[in-house]
Design a protein around this motif. Structure first.
Motif, short mmCIF file in Angstrom:
data_model
loop_
_atom_site.label_atom_id
_atom_site.label_comp_id
_atom_site.label_asym_id
_atom_site.label_seq_id
_atom_site.Cartn_x
_atom_site.Cartn_y
_atom_site.Cartn_z
N ASN A 1 7.22 7.52 6.98
CA ASN A 1 5.94 7.70 7.65
C ASN A 1 6.20 8.59 8.86
O ASN A 1 7.20 9.29 8.92
CB ASN A 1 5.35 6.35 8.05
CG ASN A 1 4.64 5.68 6.88
OD1 ASN A 1 3.59 6.12 6.44
ND2 ASN A 1 5.22 4.59 6.37
N ASP B 1 5.99 5.59 2.48
CA ASP B 1 5.54 6.81 1.81
C ASP B 1 4.05 7.07 2.02
O ASP B 1 3.30 7.31 1.08
CB ASP B 1 5.86 6.77 0.31
CG ASP B 1 7.34 6.66 0.04
OD1 ASP B 1 8.12 7.36 0.72
OD2 ASP B 1 7.73 5.88 -0.84
N ASN B 2 3.64 6.99 3.27
CA ASN B 2 2.29 7.35 3.68
C ASN B 2 2.41 8.34 4.83
O ASN B 2 3.45 8.97 5.00
CB ASN B 2 1.49 6.11 4.08
CG ASN B 2 1.01 5.33 2.88
OD1 ASN B 2 0.14 5.79 2.15
ND2 ASN B 2 1.56 4.14 2.66
N LEU C 1 0.84 -1.20 0.00
CA LEU C 1 0.00 0.00 0.00
C LEU C 1 0.87 1.25 0.00
O LEU C 1 0.47 2.29 0.50
CB LEU C 1 -0.92 -0.01 1.23
CG LEU C 1 -1.94 -1.15 1.29
CD1 LEU C 1 -2.64 -1.17 2.64
CD2 LEU C 1 -2.96 -1.01 0.17
N HIS C 2 2.07 1.13 -0.56
CA HIS C 2 3.00 2.25 -0.49
C HIS C 2 2.57 3.41 -1.39
O HIS C 2 1.80 3.24 -2.33
CB HIS C 2 4.43 1.79 -0.80
CG HIS C 2 4.76 1.65 -2.25
ND1 HIS C 2 4.41 0.58 -3.01
CD2 HIS C 2 5.45 2.48 -3.06
CE1 HIS C 2 4.86 0.73 -4.24
NE2 HIS C 2 5.49 1.88 -4.30
N SER C 3 3.07 4.60 -1.03
CA SER C 3 2.88 5.82 -1.81
C SER C 3 1.41 6.19 -2.00
O SER C 3 0.97 6.48 -3.11
CB SER C 3 3.59 5.71 -3.16
OG SER C 3 4.97 5.53 -2.98
N ASN C 4 0.68 6.15 -0.92
CA ASN C 4 -0.69 6.64 -0.89
C ASN C 4 -0.74 7.80 0.10
O ASN C 4 0.28 8.41 0.38
CB ASN C 4 -1.64 5.52 -0.48
CG ASN C 4 -1.86 4.53 -1.61
OD1 ASN C 4 -2.50 4.83 -2.59
ND2 ASN C 4 -1.31 3.33 -1.46
N GLN C 5 -1.89 8.07 0.61
CA GLN C 5 -2.04 9.10 1.63
C GLN C 5 -2.73 8.50 2.85
O GLN C 5 -3.61 9.11 3.45
CB GLN C 5 -2.83 10.29 1.07
CG GLN C 5 -2.10 10.97 -0.06
CD GLN C 5 -2.89 12.11 -0.67
OE1 GLN C 5 -3.86 12.59 -0.12
NE2 GLN C 5 -2.44 12.57 -1.83
N LEU C 6 -2.30 7.29 3.21
CA LEU C 6 -2.88 6.61 4.36
C LEU C 6 -2.49 7.31 5.64
O LEU C 6 -1.35 7.74 5.80
CB LEU C 6 -2.42 5.15 4.40
CG LEU C 6 -2.80 4.29 3.18
CD1 LEU C 6 -2.19 2.92 3.31
CD2 LEU C 6 -4.31 4.21 3.04
#
Length: 123
Positions: free
Chosen positions: A61, A36-37, A10-15
């Motif tokens: 993170n 990268d969240n 789930l990398h590079s999202n806006q979690l």
């Protein structure tokens, strides 16, 4: 629950939010990439149950707290990347049990203390 899941990317999202301790129930995971969240909170001791895990990447993170000693139970781990968070404390000597590690990235945190002899024995 996704008990047969082997890869979680789930990398590079806006979690946002914390890492759920329930991740430790996904015992078939071999790869977990959450980098990268904007994840916060601590690394759960339940992650020690992921004994099939080969790669863990939670870089970039907002993770805080200390590294749980249970990470030493991840004896299949070859790559551990937790750099660019806000982790504190010392490196647990239990990381010396991770004899399959080929890469460990912990830079850009707030870790302190000395390196244990167990870590120095990693080859």
């Amino acid at each position: 629950m996704l008990t047969s899941l082997t890869k979680l990317d789930l990398h590079s999202n806006q979690l946002t939010g914390t890492l759920p301790s329930e991740l430790g129930k996904l015992t078939r995971l071999s790869l977990i990439w959450l980098q990268d969240n904007q994840l916060t909170g601590t690394l759960s001791s339940e992650l020690g149950a992921l004994t099939r895990l080969i790669r863990m990447n939670h870089q970039d993170n907002l993770l805080t707290g200390t590294l749980p000693t249970e990470l030493g139970m991840l004896t299949s781990l070859t790559k551990l990347d937790l750099h660019s968070n806000q982790l504190t404390g010392t490196l647990p000597s239990e990381l010396g049990k991770l004899t399959r590690l080929s890469l460990i990235w912990l830079q850009d945190n707030q870790l302190t203390g000395t390196l244990s002899s167990e870590l120095g024995a990693l080859t």
